[in-house]
Motif scaffolding. Structure first.
Motif, PDB file in Angstrom:
ATOM      1  N   TRP A  41       0.827  -1.199   0.000  1.00  0.00           N
ATOM      2  CA  TRP A  41       0.000   0.000   0.000  1.00  0.00           C
ATOM      3  C   TRP A  41       0.867   1.255   0.000  1.00  0.00           C
ATOM      4  O   TRP A  41       2.042   1.227   0.391  1.00  0.00           O
ATOM      5  N   VAL A  42       0.255   2.351  -0.391  1.00  0.00           N
ATOM      6  CA  VAL A  42       0.902   3.656  -0.366  1.00  0.00           C
ATOM      7  C   VAL A  42       0.125   4.537   0.605  1.00  0.00           C
ATOM      8  O   VAL A  42      -1.114   4.553   0.594  1.00  0.00           O
ATOM      9  N   TYR A  43       0.863   5.264   1.468  1.00  0.00           N
ATOM     10  CA  TYR A  43       0.255   6.169   2.451  1.00  0.00           C
ATOM     11  C   TYR A  43       0.711   7.583   2.111  1.00  0.00           C
ATOM     12  O   TYR A  43       1.824   7.997   2.469  1.00  0.00           O
ATOM     13  N   PRO A  44      -0.125   8.327   1.390  1.00  0.00           N
ATOM     14  CA  PRO A  44       0.312   9.623   0.852  1.00  0.00           C
ATOM     15  C   PRO A  44       0.527  10.708   1.883  1.00  0.00           C
ATOM     16  O   PRO A  44       1.221  11.692   1.618  1.00  0.00           O
ATOM     17  N   THR A  45      -0.075  10.582   3.067  1.00  0.00           N
ATOM     18  CA  THR A  45       0.080  11.639   4.067  1.00  0.00           C
ATOM     19  C   THR A  45       1.459  11.566   4.703  1.00  0.00           C
ATOM     20  O   THR A  45       2.024  10.491   4.888  1.00  0.00           O
ATOM     21  N   ALA A  46       1.975  12.709   5.074  1.00  0.00           N
ATOM     22  CA  ALA A  46       3.323  12.791   5.667  1.00  0.00           C
ATOM     23  C   ALA A  46       3.238  12.606   7.170  1.00  0.00           C
ATOM     24  O   ALA A  46       3.573  13.482   7.968  1.00  0.00           O
ATOM     25  N   GLU A  47       2.745  11.438   7.601  1.00  0.00           N
ATOM     26  CA  GLU A  47       2.607  11.148   9.020  1.00  0.00           C
ATOM     27  C   GLU A  47       3.871  10.468   9.554  1.00  0.00           C
ATOM     28  O   GLU A  47       4.652   9.878   8.813  1.00  0.00           O
ATOM     29  N   GLN A  48       4.034  10.543  10.902  1.00  0.00           N
ATOM     30  CA  GLN A  48       5.104   9.791  11.550  1.00  0.00           C
ATOM     31  C   GLN A  48       4.809   8.291  11.433  1.00  0.00           C
ATOM     32  O   GLN A  48       3.652   7.889  11.313  1.00  0.00           O
ATOM     33  N   PRO A  49       5.840   7.447  11.441  1.00  0.00           N
ATOM     34  CA  PRO A  49       5.612   5.998  11.332  1.00  0.00           C
ATOM     35  C   PRO A  49       4.684   5.496  12.438  1.00  0.00           C
ATOM     36  O   PRO A  49       4.852   5.831  13.604  1.00  0.00           O
ATOM     37  N   VAL A  79      -2.038  10.763  31.094  1.00  0.00           N
ATOM     38  CA  VAL A  79      -0.674  10.619  30.573  1.00  0.00           C
ATOM     39  C   VAL A  79      -0.717  10.025  29.174  1.00  0.00           C
ATOM     40  O   VAL A  79       0.008  10.463  28.268  1.00  0.00           O
ATOM     41  N   LEU A  80      -1.570   9.026  28.986  1.00  0.00           N
ATOM     42  CA  LEU A  80      -1.711   8.394  27.673  1.00  0.00           C
ATOM     43  C   LEU A  80      -2.169   9.402  26.628  1.00  0.00           C
ATOM     44  O   LEU A  80      -1.623   9.442  25.512  1.00  0.00           O
ATOM     45  N   ALA A  81      -3.162  10.212  26.973  1.00  0.00           N
ATOM     46  CA  ALA A  81      -3.657  11.213  26.026  1.00  0.00           C
ATOM     47  C   ALA A  81      -2.545  12.188  25.641  1.00  0.00           C
ATOM     48  O   ALA A  81      -2.384  12.521  24.461  1.00  0.00           O
ATOM     49  N   GLY A  82      -1.765  12.641  26.640  1.00  0.00           N
ATOM     50  CA  GLY A  82      -0.688  13.587  26.364  1.00  0.00           C
ATOM     51  C   GLY A  82       0.439  12.978  25.553  1.00  0.00           C
ATOM     52  O   GLY A  82       0.926  13.573  24.583  1.00  0.00           O
ATOM     53  N   LEU A  83       0.864  11.762  25.936  1.00  0.00           N
ATOM     54  CA  LEU A  83       1.953  11.092  25.214  1.00  0.00           C
ATOM     55  C   LEU A  83       1.572  10.827  23.765  1.00  0.00           C
ATOM     56  O   LEU A  83       2.345  11.104  22.838  1.00  0.00           O
ATOM     57  N   SER A  84       0.381  10.275  23.565  1.00  0.00           N
ATOM     58  CA  SER A  84      -0.027   9.892  22.211  1.00  0.00           C
ATOM     59  C   SER A  84      -0.248  11.112  21.323  1.00  0.00           C
ATOM     60  O   SER A  84      -0.025  11.054  20.106  1.00  0.00           O
ATOM     61  N   TYR A  85      -0.678  12.226  21.923  1.00  0.00           N
ATOM     62  CA  TYR A  85      -0.866  13.434  21.137  1.00  0.00           C
ATOM     63  C   TYR A  85       0.479  14.069  20.770  1.00  0.00           C
ATOM     64  O   TYR A  85       0.659  14.557  19.654  1.00  0.00           O
ATOM     65  N   GLY A  86       1.423  14.029  21.700  1.00  0.00           N
ATOM     66  CA  GLY A  86       2.706  14.695  21.475  1.00  0.00           C
ATOM     67  C   GLY A  86       3.727  13.864  20.713  1.00  0.00           C
ATOM     68  O   GLY A  86       4.630  14.411  20.068  1.00  0.00           O
ATOM     69  N   ILE A  87       3.604  12.529  20.771  1.00  0.00           N
ATOM     70  CA  ILE A  87       4.576  11.645  20.104  1.00  0.00           C
ATOM     71  C   ILE A  87       3.828  10.764  19.121  1.00  0.00           C
ATOM     72  O   ILE A  87       3.139   9.822  19.519  1.00  0.00           O
ATOM     73  N   ARG A  88       3.975  11.025  17.837  1.00  0.00           N
ATOM     74  CA  ARG A  88       3.230  10.274  16.829  1.00  0.00           C
ATOM     75  C   ARG A  88       4.025   9.105  16.268  1.00  0.00           C
ATOM     76  O   ARG A  88       3.458   8.224  15.627  1.00  0.00           O
ATOM     77  N   ASN A  89       5.359   9.102  16.463  1.00  0.00           N
ATOM     78  CA  ASN A  89       6.184   7.967  16.040  1.00  0.00           C
ATOM     79  C   ASN A  89       5.974   6.826  17.024  1.00  0.00           C
ATOM     80  O   ASN A  89       6.267   6.940  18.210  1.00  0.00           O
ATOM     81  N   TRP A  90       5.453   5.696  16.563  1.00  0.00           N
ATOM     82  CA  TRP A  90       5.021   4.634  17.483  1.00  0.00           C
ATOM     83  C   TRP A  90       6.179   4.054  18.280  1.00  0.00           C
ATOM     84  O   TRP A  90       6.006   3.665  19.436  1.00  0.00           O
ATOM     85  N   ARG A  91       7.367   3.989  17.700  1.00  0.00           N
ATOM     86  CA  ARG A  91       8.518   3.415  18.423  1.00  0.00           C
ATOM     87  C   ARG A  91       8.953   4.341  19.567  1.00  0.00           C
ATOM     88  O   ARG A  91       9.224   3.880  20.681  1.00  0.00           O
ATOM     89  N   LEU A  92       8.988   5.638  19.298  1.00  0.00           N
ATOM     90  CA  LEU A  92       9.338   6.593  20.353  1.00  0.00           C
ATOM     91  C   LEU A  92       8.252   6.617  21.431  1.00  0.00           C
ATOM     92  O   LEU A  92       8.550   6.734  22.629  1.00  0.00           O
ATOM     93  N   LEU A  93       7.005   6.492  21.005  1.00  0.00           N
ATOM     94  CA  LEU A  93       5.893   6.469  21.957  1.00  0.00           C
ATOM     95  C   LEU A  93       5.983   5.246  22.865  1.00  0.00           C
ATOM     96  O   LEU A  93       5.757   5.330  24.081  1.00  0.00           O
ATOM     97  N   GLN A  94       6.364   4.106  22.299  1.00  0.00           N
ATOM     98  CA  GLN A  94       6.504   2.886  23.084  1.00  0.00           C
ATOM     99  C   GLN A  94       7.611   3.024  24.131  1.00  0.00           C
ATOM    100  O   GLN A  94       7.462   2.600  25.280  1.00  0.00           O
ATOM    101  N   ILE A  95       8.722   3.637  23.745  1.00  0.00           N
ATOM    102  CA  ILE A  95       9.823   3.850  24.692  1.00  0.00           C
ATOM    103  C   ILE A  95       9.395   4.812  25.803  1.00  0.00           C
ATOM    104  O   ILE A  95       9.643   4.568  26.994  1.00  0.00           O
TER     105      ILE A  95
END
Length: 516
Positions: A111-119, A237-253
């Motif tokens: 698939w192709v994801y045209p939006t410039a989103e974080q991974p 905390v979850l709402a703040g983290l997920s809103y501020g960090i969109r890269n899933w790997r950084l969010l997991q850390i």
């Protein structure tokens, strides 16, 4: 005759020592909501369509718009289909333009994801189209991990103690939580997350006895619900983290690494003195009781401590006692049903944060905000009305909100979200009540085994809840209608004994709960 409760009163029922214990066991709970439902924010749907680069071999100078017009069909709204493409052909570009393509097939080259989103998990592991349900399945497997943790760590805590189990689980959650951020494929992600879930389950069910066994009768709801307020804060905390960090790997850390900061628990976290007494470890129990009294600026009379040795040892219990003894079996079955329904509504609403029509981060923030008053209100509700009535009414209210949502038109996003927030309030408060109620119903010698069984029921519901959401593709009302069955669990709770103001039972010999 000196009871253990007399010793707690002598050392002070909820002094500085107990407050520190509650603080220590509460800190890890800040990140538990992230581990449980954080994946929802890693798989937020984004625009996508089939990769049709095959046409570049015959038309290298095509613009992106021309490529899509030639290779992708459109839906009824005129948008490009996200999961279907025209079948590749061996024609030249002029023939393709002249005759157009008609035969279609599923995406065969990604698939192709045209939006410039974080991974995100969705874009990195292609959790779309035929693979879309993998997200819900992954969440269910995580709940399997919670179930395994309840099976393992409930009885283990009764056998080797609350403290070592909690330390092991904290280490496991931090190690596997951080490791997940570096995994190369979704299969490993699912496996590691399941293992991490076993540790999270151990943390949840082990903090409960530490909170209840160190305080006096009247402070048990306060101790447990203060720790649960940290769970509520974790939703924010979850709402703040997920809103501020969109890269899933950084969010997991970010959601896992802070647990490493709790290494000092090895030196400050106490064992349950009540559990030590039931295991015959009297001298060690005396040491903890003296320390508690000292920090609380109290002194336990030596003659009381001397009587502890000969008066308070109890007959060992077995998880089979929950099945053999009629009064324990009845309580166990009803509480397992209550936990099941609590979990079904709680996770059903939490995991459906993207399905209420409003911004998901705003909805999550509302869910987090409402949990704090839900936990705090429980402290007063349980003191005023007792455990039985509060448990039953809250569970009835949670199920009723889900049933009402079924009848609300889908375009009324605000009304649906308000009802969902009320349902989340009731389910959250009911879940907290279940923890307190269970800790008071089961004897000390098998308290963790009983709570473990109840937690197993809750985890079974957690496994089912994400799968129920998948049924929405057949009819949007099905998930909420199923969650509404919690009303039946609320009615059963009226059959339980009342435990408000009753000393914790230590053995399984008699049914010593006062019925009111």
């Amino acid at each position: 005759m000196v009871e253990f409760g007399d010793l707690i009163r002598a050392a002070r029922e909820f002094g500085l020592y107990q407050k520190l214990v509650v603080l220590w066991i509460s800190l890890p709970l800040l990140l538990i909501p992230f581990q449980m439902v954080g994946q929802v924010f890693m798989v937020v749907d984004v625009p996508h369509y089939c990769n049709t680069d095959w046409i570049r071999a015959v038309g290298p100078n095509l613009t992106e718009e021309e490529q899509l017009n030639l290779t992708l069909p459109r839906d009824a709204n005129g948008d490009y289909e996200q999961c279907i493409m025209y079948s590749p052909v061996d024609w030249d570009l002029n023939s393709i333009v002249a005759y157009s393509l008609n035969a279609t097939e599923k995406c065969s080259n990604g698939w192709v994801y045209p939006t410039a989103e974080q991974p995100s998990l969705l874009t990195e592991f292609d959790l779309v189209c035929d693979r879309k349900d993998l997200s819900g399945i992954s969440q269910s497997i995580y709940m399997v991990g919670l179930l395994i943790g309840a099976i393992i760590f409930g009885p283990l805590s009764d056998r080797i103690g609350r403290r070592p189990v909690l330390l092991i689980c904290l280490l496991g959650q931090s190690l596997f939580g951080v490791a997940i951020a570096f995994l190369p494929n979704f299969t490993l992600y699912i496996i590691f997350r399941c293992i991490m879930a076993t540790a999270a389950s151990g943390i949840l069910i082990t903090t409960l006895p530490l909170a209840t066994e160190w305080v006096g009768v009247s402070y048990r709801p306060t101790a447990v619900l203060v720790s649960h307020c940290f769970l509520a804060a974790g939703q924010l905390v979850l709402a703040g983290l997920s809103y501020g960090i969109r890269n899933w790997r950084l969010l997991q850390i970010a959601g896992s690494a802070p647990v490493f900061a709790l290494f000092f628990y090895y030196w400050v976290l106490p064992e349950s003195a009540r559990w030590l007494v039931t295991k015959g470890k009297i001298e060690e129990a005396k040491k903890y009781l003296k320390k508690a009294a000292s920090i609380n600026k109290r002194t336990i009379p030596p003659e009381m401590l001397d009587q502890l040795k000969c008066e308070t040892q109890t007959k060992p219990g077995s998880i089979l006692d929950l099945l053999r003894k009629k009064h324990l079996l009845r309580m166990t079955l009803i509480m397992m049903c209550a936990w099941f329904m609590d979990s079904l509504v709680y996770y059903g609403l939490s995991l459906n944060v993207t399905g209420f029509g409003l911004d998901i981060y705003l909805t999550q923030f509302a869910f987090g905000v409402v949990e704090l008053p839900a936990r705090i209100c429980c402290i007063y509700l349980l003191q005023w009305f007792g455990r039985k009535k509060v448990q039953a009414v809250l569970l009835l209210l949670a199920g009723l909100m889900c049933l009402i949502i079924v009848g609300i038109p889908e375009d009324q996003a605000v009304a649906i979200t308000v009802l969902a927030v009320i349902g989340k309030f009731a389910a959250c408060a009911s879940f907290s009540t279940s923890y307190i109620y269970s800790a008071e119903l089961f004897p000390t010698v098998i308290r963790q085994s009983g709570v473990g069984l109840c937690s197993m029921a809750a985890r079974m519901a957690g496994i089912i809840a994400p799968l129920i959401l998948i049924l929405e593709q057949y009819h949007s009302a099905i998930p909420m209608a199923v969650y509404g069955s919690a009303t039946a669990g609320g009615l059963l709770c009226f059959l339980l004994p009342e435990t408000r103001g009753v000393e914790l039972p230590d053995d399984t010999v008699t049914d010593n709960h006062q019925r009111k």
